[in-house]
Design a protein around this motif. Structure first.
Motif, PDB file in Angstrom:
ATOM      1  N   MET A 151       0.864  -1.163   0.000  1.00 43.67           N
ATOM      2  CA  MET A 151       0.000   0.000   0.000  1.00 43.67           C
ATOM      3  C   MET A 151       0.905   1.218   0.000  1.00 43.67           C
ATOM      4  O   MET A 151       1.618   1.479   0.962  1.00 43.67           O
ATOM      5  N   GLY A 152       0.893   1.955  -1.122  1.00 39.33           N
ATOM      6  CA  GLY A 152       1.773   3.110  -1.169  1.00 39.33           C
ATOM      7  C   GLY A 152       1.706   3.831  -2.497  1.00 39.33           C
ATOM      8  O   GLY A 152       1.367   3.257  -3.531  1.00 39.33           O
ATOM      9  N   GLY A 153       2.017   5.111  -2.450  1.00 41.36           N
ATOM     10  CA  GLY A 153       2.114   5.914  -3.651  1.00 41.36           C
ATOM     11  C   GLY A 153       0.777   6.469  -4.104  1.00 41.36           C
ATOM     12  O   GLY A 153      -0.291   6.132  -3.585  1.00 41.36           O
ATOM     13  N   VAL A 154       0.858   7.349  -5.085  1.00 40.63           N
ATOM     14  CA  VAL A 154      -0.314   7.907  -5.756  1.00 40.63           C
ATOM     15  C   VAL A 154       0.115   8.227  -7.177  1.00 40.63           C
ATOM     16  O   VAL A 154       1.241   8.680  -7.399  1.00 40.63           O
ATOM     17  N   VAL A 155      -0.761   7.971  -8.139  1.00 49.37           N
ATOM     18  CA  VAL A 155      -0.375   8.080  -9.552  1.00 49.37           C
ATOM     19  C   VAL A 155      -0.965   9.332 -10.188  1.00 49.37           C
ATOM     20  O   VAL A 155      -0.240  10.236 -10.602  1.00 49.37           O
ATOM     21  N   THR A 156      -2.285   9.420 -10.289  1.00 47.26           N
ATOM     22  CA  THR A 156      -2.923  10.569 -10.928  1.00 47.26           C
ATOM     23  C   THR A 156      -3.720  11.420  -9.954  1.00 47.26           C
ATOM     24  O   THR A 156      -4.093  12.541 -10.283  1.00 47.26           O
ATOM     25  N   ASP A 157      -4.000  10.910  -8.790  1.00 49.81           N
ATOM     26  CA  ASP A 157      -4.763  11.627  -7.779  1.00 49.81           C
ATOM     27  C   ASP A 157      -3.832  12.599  -7.041  1.00 49.81           C
ATOM     28  O   ASP A 157      -2.625  12.619  -7.268  1.00 49.81           O
ATOM     29  N   LYS A 158      -4.384  13.382  -6.121  1.00 48.86           N
ATOM     30  CA  LYS A 158      -3.551  14.260  -5.306  1.00 48.86           C
ATOM     31  C   LYS A 158      -2.988  13.478  -4.120  1.00 48.86           C
ATOM     32  O   LYS A 158      -3.535  12.448  -3.707  1.00 48.86           O
ATOM     33  N   GLY A 159      -1.920  13.966  -3.559  1.00 50.59           N
ATOM     34  CA  GLY A 159      -1.297  13.312  -2.425  1.00 50.59           C
ATOM     35  C   GLY A 159      -2.013  13.609  -1.127  1.00 50.59           C
ATOM     36  O   GLY A 159      -2.902  14.455  -1.056  1.00 50.59           O
ATOM     37  N   ASN A 160      -1.603  12.902  -0.061  1.00 48.96           N
ATOM     38  CA  ASN A 160      -2.140  13.201   1.274  1.00 48.96           C
ATOM     39  C   ASN A 160      -1.056  13.702   2.230  1.00 48.96           C
ATOM     40  O   ASN A 160      -1.324  13.927   3.405  1.00 48.96           O
ATOM     41  N   VAL A 161       0.169  13.884   1.723  1.00 54.28           N
ATOM     42  CA  VAL A 161       1.250  14.526   2.477  1.00 54.28           C
ATOM     43  C   VAL A 161       1.738  15.746   1.711  1.00 54.28           C
ATOM     44  O   VAL A 161       1.664  16.866   2.175  1.00 54.28           O
ATOM     45  N   GLY A 162       2.245  15.508   0.512  1.00 54.18           N
ATOM     46  CA  GLY A 162       2.616  16.591  -0.390  1.00 54.18           C
ATOM     47  C   GLY A 162       1.652  16.642  -1.553  1.00 54.18           C
ATOM     48  O   GLY A 162       0.681  15.871  -1.612  1.00 54.18           O
ATOM     49  N   PRO A 163       1.886  17.507  -2.520  1.00 52.74           N
ATOM     50  CA  PRO A 163       0.979  17.623  -3.667  1.00 52.74           C
ATOM     51  C   PRO A 163       0.743  16.305  -4.399  1.00 52.74           C
ATOM     52  O   PRO A 163      -0.370  16.029  -4.843  1.00 52.74           O
ATOM     53  N   ARG A 164       1.801  15.475  -4.510  1.00 50.23           N
ATOM     54  CA  ARG A 164       1.672  14.202  -5.219  1.00 50.23           C
ATOM     55  C   ARG A 164       2.231  13.034  -4.405  1.00 50.23           C
ATOM     56  O   ARG A 164       2.458  11.959  -4.964  1.00 50.23           O
ATOM     57  N   SER A 165       2.424  13.226  -3.110  1.00 48.10           N
ATOM     58  CA  SER A 165       3.035  12.167  -2.306  1.00 48.10           C
ATOM     59  C   SER A 165       2.046  11.596  -1.304  1.00 48.10           C
ATOM     60  O   SER A 165       1.260  12.316  -0.698  1.00 48.10           O
ATOM     61  N   GLU A 166       2.133  10.281  -1.134  1.00 47.87           N
ATOM     62  CA  GLU A 166       1.295   9.519  -0.197  1.00 47.87           C
ATOM     63  C   GLU A 166       2.100   9.224   1.065  1.00 47.87           C
ATOM     64  O   GLU A 166       3.331   9.143   1.012  1.00 47.87           O
ATOM     65  N   PHE A 167       1.421   9.016   2.196  1.00 45.53           N
ATOM     66  CA  PHE A 167       2.102   8.948   3.491  1.00 45.53           C
ATOM     67  C   PHE A 167       3.190   7.881   3.542  1.00 45.53           C
ATOM     68  O   PHE A 167       4.323   8.163   3.972  1.00 45.53           O
ATOM     69  N   ASN A 168       2.898   6.641   3.187  1.00 48.72           N
ATOM     70  CA  ASN A 168       3.894   5.579   3.358  1.00 48.72           C
ATOM     71  C   ASN A 168       5.167   5.856   2.573  1.00 48.72           C
ATOM     72  O   ASN A 168       6.277   5.601   3.051  1.00 48.72           O
ATOM     73  N   PHE A 169       5.013   6.367   1.348  1.00 48.39           N
ATOM     74  CA  PHE A 169       6.198   6.674   0.547  1.00 48.39           C
ATOM     75  C   PHE A 169       6.873   7.948   1.044  1.00 48.39           C
ATOM     76  O   PHE A 169       8.100   8.047   1.036  1.00 48.39           O
ATOM     77  N   ALA A 170       6.083   8.937   1.482  1.00 49.15           N
ATOM     78  CA  ALA A 170       6.673  10.175   1.993  1.00 49.15           C
ATOM     79  C   ALA A 170       7.398   9.951   3.310  1.00 49.15           C
ATOM     80  O   ALA A 170       8.367  10.652   3.621  1.00 49.15           O
ATOM     81  N   ALA A 171       6.937   8.974   4.106  1.00 53.09           N
ATOM     82  CA  ALA A 171       7.565   8.699   5.397  1.00 53.09           C
ATOM     83  C   ALA A 171       8.982   8.174   5.222  1.00 53.09           C
ATOM     84  O   ALA A 171       9.837   8.408   6.079  1.00 53.09           O
TER      85      ALA A 171
END
Length: 293
Positions: A151-171
């Motif tokens: 479970m990780g990342g975001v492709v075309t949607d907006k991020g939940n940490v940065g503009p295009r980053s998802e929490f698990n990958f941003a962590a």
């Protein structure tokens, strides 16, 4: 839907907890251990929560192995505002029945070397620090992983940490980068899919009646955002894809991990990665409910 031996690498976390309850209760997974990582909260909290879930279901036979307390190269990100200071939204669970032992990357290496090659899957629900350390220090063992479902990342949607980053990958973006660069059978489930999987009030009430289902109902209730619908059930999607891949639309995309401007964001790049981009939400929620019942 056959039973597979799995290691669950996790940072419980409300949605992690629901995913673990499903895996333990459904009868379709041979869970050989829960390895923990700092993510949603610190390593002491995530490790305790893994033990509490096993205690709830009376599974002292499954070990909890504490892992990485910090990302490879960056400060931690705290998610107590979403998951509560205890990581489980204040839901009452028993205390662990056993003391965690070992160190997750070492333990994983031992298990993978002992088992038949590619017979053990790793279901990764949190930051990928433990997997990256396994690759760095025990590459021969890491190559023996069957499927690595993340479970990780975001492709075309907006991020939940940065503009295009998802929490698990941003962590731990360095860990995500190392894992995607490795020659492993990786499938990502990004926010693009997990945000579609949410539980309503009637669904939550329908889960009650078993120990696992009632606990999951309490956990999802603590995960409600507006009184009508839960936040996305991110991590259960990993178990659902492992069990019923036909419910997902998986395609290969060429990506890289941003380590500079929006750390953890997926960019266009040279790495071919299997990524789930669609899901049969109704069927997925039905399978989740059946497994908890």
């Amino acid at each position: 839907m056959t039973s597979r031996s799995v290691i669950i690498d996790t940072d419980p976390g409300l949605d992690d907890a629901v995913a673990i309850l499903f895996a333990l209760n459904s009868g379709h997974f041979d869970v050989i251990g829960l390895t923990t990582v700092a993510g949603n909260l610190g390593i002491d909290v995530t490790t305790r929560n893994a033990g509490r879930l096993l205690a709830l279901l009376g599974r002292p036979d499954i070990p909890v192995i504490s892992g990485a307390a910090d990302p490879l190269a960056r400060p931690s990100i705290d998610e107590a505002a979403i998951h509560g200071n205890d990581g489980l939204g204040g839901v009452a669970l028993p205390e662990p029945l056993a003391i965690p032992h070992g160190y997750a990357p070492f333990w994983m290496a031992d298990q993978l070397r002992t088992a038949r090659a590619r017979s053990v899957d790793v279901l990764a629900l949190g930051p990928l620090t433990n997997i990256a350390l396994l690759l760095r220090d025990h590459a021969d063992a890491a190559r023996r992983i069957g499927r690595l479902i993340v479970m990780g990342g975001v492709v075309t949607d907006k991020g939940n940490v940065g503009p295009r980053s998802e929490f698990n990958f941003a962590a731990d973006p360095e860990a995500a980068d190392a894992v995607l660069r490795a020659d492993l059978d990786v499938t990502l489930i990004p926010l693009d899919v997990t945000r579609k999987v949410r539980a309503g009030l009637d669904y939550v009430q329908s889960l009650r009646g078993t120990i696992a289902g009632t606990a999951a109902a309490d956990l999802i209730s603590a995960y409600f955002q507006d009184g009508r619908e839960s936040r996305p059930l991110h991590d259960p999607c990993v178990m659902l894809l492992a069990l019923a891949p036909e419910l997902f639309e998986v395609e290969t995309r060429h990506v890289s991990v941003d380590l500079r401007d929006d750390p953890g964001a997926l960019l266009e790049g040279p790495l071919p990665v299997k990524i789930a981009m669609g899901i049969d939400v109704a069927a997925a929620l039905k399978l989740l409910a059946n497994g908890l019942a």
